[in-house]
Scaffold this motif. Structure first.
Motif, mmCIF file in Angstrom:
data_model
loop_
_atom_site.group_PDB
_atom_site.id
_atom_site.type_symbol
_atom_site.label_atom_id
_atom_site.label_comp_id
_atom_site.label_asym_id
_atom_site.label_seq_id
_atom_site.Cartn_x
_atom_site.Cartn_y
_atom_site.Cartn_z
ATOM 1 N N THR A 43 35.224 45.403 27.613
ATOM 2 C CA THR A 43 34.030 44.434 27.844
ATOM 3 C C THR A 43 34.405 43.133 27.091
ATOM 4 O OG1 THR A 43 33.414 45.432 25.585
ATOM 5 C CG2 THR A 43 32.500 46.516 27.299
ATOM 6 N N GLY A 44 33.391 42.151 27.353
ATOM 7 C CA GLY A 44 33.576 40.868 26.701
ATOM 8 C C GLY A 44 34.323 40.069 27.718
ATOM 9 N N LYS A 79 37.557 34.470 31.140
ATOM 10 C CA LYS A 79 36.400 34.528 32.347
ATOM 11 C C LYS A 79 37.282 34.974 33.453
ATOM 12 C CE LYS A 79 33.827 30.296 31.094
ATOM 13 N NZ LYS A 79 33.443 29.123 31.285
ATOM 14 N N LEU A 80 36.695 35.946 34.341
ATOM 15 C CA LEU A 80 37.213 36.305 35.305
ATOM 16 C C LEU A 80 36.715 35.852 36.517
ATOM 17 C CD1 LEU A 80 39.445 38.483 36.789
ATOM 18 C CD2 LEU A 80 37.576 40.148 36.743
ATOM 19 N N TYR A 81 37.409 35.027 37.424
ATOM 20 C CA TYR A 81 36.642 34.498 38.650
ATOM 21 C C TYR A 81 36.800 35.548 39.875
ATOM 22 C CZ TYR A 81 36.710 30.184 36.125
ATOM 23 O OH TYR A 81 36.310 29.462 35.118
ATOM 24 N N VAL A 82 35.548 35.998 40.276
ATOM 25 C CA VAL A 82 35.742 37.120 41.486
ATOM 26 C C VAL A 82 34.874 36.322 42.709
ATOM 27 C CG1 VAL A 82 36.081 38.739 39.778
ATOM 28 C CG2 VAL A 82 33.771 38.235 40.716
ATOM 29 N N SER A 83 35.105 36.915 43.955
ATOM 30 C CA SER A 83 34.230 36.914 45.088
ATOM 31 C C SER A 83 33.816 38.112 45.520
ATOM 32 C CB SER A 83 35.181 35.924 46.097
ATOM 33 O OG SER A 83 36.275 36.780 46.506
ATOM 34 N N GLU A 84 32.974 37.998 46.277
ATOM 35 C CA GLU A 84 32.034 39.270 46.691
ATOM 36 C C GLU A 84 33.000 39.916 47.924
ATOM 37 O OE1 GLU A 84 28.111 37.851 47.423
ATOM 38 O OE2 GLU A 84 27.431 39.225 46.010
ATOM 39 N N VAL A 114 41.072 44.218 40.001
ATOM 40 C CA VAL A 114 40.638 43.857 38.557
ATOM 41 C C VAL A 114 39.658 44.532 38.131
ATOM 42 C CG1 VAL A 114 40.851 42.147 37.144
ATOM 43 C CG2 VAL A 114 42.131 41.879 39.334
ATOM 44 N N GLN A 115 38.413 44.388 38.985
ATOM 45 C CA GLN A 115 37.259 44.781 38.383
ATOM 46 C C GLN A 115 37.140 46.482 38.034
ATOM 47 O OE1 GLN A 115 35.013 43.071 41.383
ATOM 48 N NE2 GLN A 115 33.534 42.027 40.286
ATOM 49 N N MET A 116 37.863 47.291 38.952
ATOM 50 C CA MET A 116 38.054 48.737 38.631
ATOM 51 C C MET A 116 38.961 48.853 37.475
ATOM 52 S SD MET A 116 38.318 50.556 42.492
ATOM 53 C CE MET A 116 38.638 52.132 41.829
ATOM 54 N N PHE A 117 40.062 48.035 37.387
ATOM 55 C CA PHE A 117 40.874 48.173 36.422
ATOM 56 C C PHE A 117 40.330 48.237 34.948
ATOM 57 C CE2 PHE A 117 44.494 46.911 33.833
ATOM 58 C CZ PHE A 117 45.703 47.623 34.061
ATOM 59 N N ILE A 118 39.316 46.963 35.059
ATOM 60 C CA ILE A 118 38.535 46.849 33.718
ATOM 61 C C ILE A 118 37.677 47.879 33.305
ATOM 62 C CG2 ILE A 118 36.887 45.188 32.618
ATOM 63 C CD1 ILE A 118 38.368 43.023 34.179
ATOM 64 N N ALA A 119 37.159 48.263 34.487
ATOM 65 C CA ALA A 119 36.071 49.628 34.274
ATOM 66 C C ALA A 119 36.679 50.810 33.775
ATOM 67 C CB ALA A 119 35.186 49.901 35.345
ATOM 68 N N GLU A 120 37.906 51.053 34.253
ATOM 69 C CA GLU A 120 38.820 52.428 33.747
ATOM 70 C C GLU A 120 39.190 52.349 32.524
ATOM 71 O OE1 GLU A 120 40.065 55.210 35.342
ATOM 72 O OE2 GLU A 120 38.759 55.078 37.037
ATOM 73 N N LYS A 121 39.592 50.837 32.076
ATOM 74 C CA LYS A 121 39.911 50.742 30.591
ATOM 75 C C LYS A 121 38.772 50.597 29.762
ATOM 76 C CE LYS A 121 44.395 49.398 30.724
ATOM 77 N NZ LYS A 121 45.352 50.038 29.986
ATOM 78 N N GLY A 122 37.614 50.501 30.283
ATOM 79 C CA GLY A 122 36.413 50.476 29.566
ATOM 80 C C GLY A 122 36.457 49.143 28.758
ATOM 81 N N PRO A 134 41.531 36.964 42.523
ATOM 82 C CA PRO A 134 40.874 36.760 41.388
ATOM 83 C C PRO A 134 41.523 35.730 40.475
ATOM 84 C CG PRO A 134 41.959 38.703 41.448
ATOM 85 C CD PRO A 134 41.952 38.216 42.602
ATOM 86 N N VAL A 135 41.052 35.160 39.559
ATOM 87 C CA VAL A 135 41.718 34.446 38.527
ATOM 88 C C VAL A 135 41.294 34.533 37.292
ATOM 89 C CG1 VAL A 135 42.057 31.930 37.629
ATOM 90 C CG2 VAL A 135 42.748 32.526 40.095
ATOM 91 N N LEU A 136 42.044 34.852 36.296
ATOM 92 C CA LEU A 136 41.629 35.239 34.890
ATOM 93 C C LEU A 136 41.881 33.846 33.929
ATOM 94 C CD1 LEU A 136 40.545 37.529 32.991
ATOM 95 C CD2 LEU A 136 43.064 37.700 32.184
ATOM 96 N N GLU A 137 40.948 33.130 33.371
ATOM 97 C CA GLU A 137 40.948 31.798 32.612
ATOM 98 C C GLU A 137 41.115 32.533 30.945
ATOM 99 O OE1 GLU A 137 38.228 29.233 33.166
ATOM 100 O OE2 GLU A 137 39.046 27.677 32.052
ATOM 101 N N LEU A 138 42.308 32.187 30.352
ATOM 102 C CA LEU A 138 42.278 32.780 29.068
ATOM 103 C C LEU A 138 41.691 31.836 28.218
ATOM 104 C CD1 LEU A 138 46.037 33.807 29.073
ATOM 105 C CD2 LEU A 138 44.065 34.978 29.662
ATOM 106 N N ASP A 139 41.282 32.369 26.834
ATOM 107 C CA ASP A 139 40.693 31.531 25.970
ATOM 108 C C ASP A 139 41.229 30.163 25.551
ATOM 109 O OD1 ASP A 139 38.396 33.361 26.138
ATOM 110 O OD2 ASP A 139 39.190 34.358 24.224
ATOM 111 N N ASP A 140 42.732 30.106 25.588
ATOM 112 C CA ASP A 140 43.262 29.157 25.496
ATOM 113 C C ASP A 140 43.535 28.180 26.658
ATOM 114 O OD1 ASP A 140 45.214 30.048 27.041
ATOM 115 O OD2 ASP A 140 46.706 30.585 25.413
ATOM 116 N N GLY A 141 42.967 28.505 27.604
ATOM 117 C CA GLY A 141 42.671 27.498 28.914
ATOM 118 C C GLY A 141 43.788 27.798 30.068
ATOM 119 N N ARG A 142 44.761 28.592 29.725
ATOM 120 C CA ARG A 142 45.721 28.881 30.714
ATOM 121 C C ARG A 142 45.139 29.840 31.546
ATOM 122 N NH1 ARG A 142 50.739 31.849 27.905
ATOM 123 N NH2 ARG A 142 48.768 32.634 26.542
#
Lengths: 200, 200
Positions: free
Chosen positions: A25-26, A2-7, A15-23, A54-62
């Motif tokens: 998903t998920g 999960k990526l926590y973002v604000s407007e 981070v959102q642009m980085f993810i978009a450039e990488k293509g 932003p904060v990225l919450e990994l699937d293992d909770g970190r």
């Protein structure tokens, strides 16, 4: 994940642009209202008092915070298209370019906005408007440096698009709060580069 | 390779400590007097207006600035002992810790010093002493966070010594200009950690 973002804030957008450039998903996005201090009461976000959006919450909770660290993690998951360097040498030169933007353009511009813009008074207390004005003048100097750099090379770190372009683009878009537009300041190379990034 | 350094500044010291931890030899050090603005007229240093001390000049003439980028380059030349992470995931978490120190401890402390200390007036013009005082208060908050972190783990990024400890150590030593000593502020874990780093 999960990526926590604000407007409207520049760092989540990086981070959102980085993810978009990488293509990629998920990655689920969760919108947080920082003006209402929502991040201070959220279980995943309040765990570290220095973790800011932003904060990225990994699937293992970190929990991973800091835009650039999140991007480094995502680059490890999906190395191509490469945005931060394929080996240590390239990583070092791209990090240098990224930090030049962050420390000499983003930081003074962010301080100019935080200390002068009425809308930011909820986040920056106390505001020092004269300090903000002095930082705006410094940022204008480094924006001229950036314009000069882009007269000699197509992208901020050299011959290819990297994370440094994302950092610079989000900074310049954020600077609209100061009514800054590169074309109107006579920064033609910067304005042309901005349009190249926006077209991606 | 030549490393351009200046006296008493925290950033050159970060790279010097990094080199010492690696046990690297053969990097020539060149002392630059930043108070006399020597870096602005030096051929290797004046090439980039945003390149600040420290700067690493490679044997092929290329110039790398930004402490953390220089360290990333050196880590590539000599990966062990590892200080920045052995894979992308570890690199990301160490970068997060390093940035927490840089942005929430080093930056406000540096601003507190630059805007309040008479000796820094030559580098920071104009100084805004009230802004400096507000940044000192913010830095004291994050130093308490760092003290709490070090109550639960031996090193800033977790279980082993990394670049984040070097960044934090150089910051705290620099804070002596504000007469800051962790032991005198009731920050016992921070003081004990500081002594562990100094003993290395």
């Amino acid at each position: 994940m999960k990526l926590y973002v604000s407007e409207r804030a520049p760092n989540p957008r990086r981070v959102q642009m980085f993810i978009a450039e990488k293509g990629m998903t998920g990655i689920e996005e969760v919108l947080v209202d920082i003006n209402a201090h929502e991040h201070k009461s959220h279980p995943a976000l309040s765990r570290s008092p220095v973790a800011r959006i932003p904060v990225l919450e990994l699937d293992d909770g970190r929990v991973l915070s800091e835009s650039r660290a999140i991007c480094a993690y995502l680059e490890g998951l999906q190395p191509e298209p490469n945005l931060m360097g394929r080996d240590a040498e390239e990583r070092a030169f791209i990090e240098m370019a990224d930090r030049h933007v962050e420390w000499y353009v983003t930081l003074p511009l962010a301080q100019a906005i935080r200390h002068q813009h009425p809308g930011l008074a909820v986040l920056e207390q106390p505001q020092f408007p004269e300090f903000g004005a002095s930082q705006q003048a410094k940022a204008m100097e480094t924006l001229r440096w950036l314009d000069g750099l882009l007269q000699g090379q197509p992208w901020v770190a050299g011959q290819r698009f990297t994370i440094a372009d994302i950092t610079a683009f989000c900074t310049i878009e954020f600077a609209r709060l100061l009514k800054f537009k590169p074309g109107e300041q006579g920064l033609a190379a910067l304005a042309a580069w901005r349009d190249r990034v926006a077209a991606r």
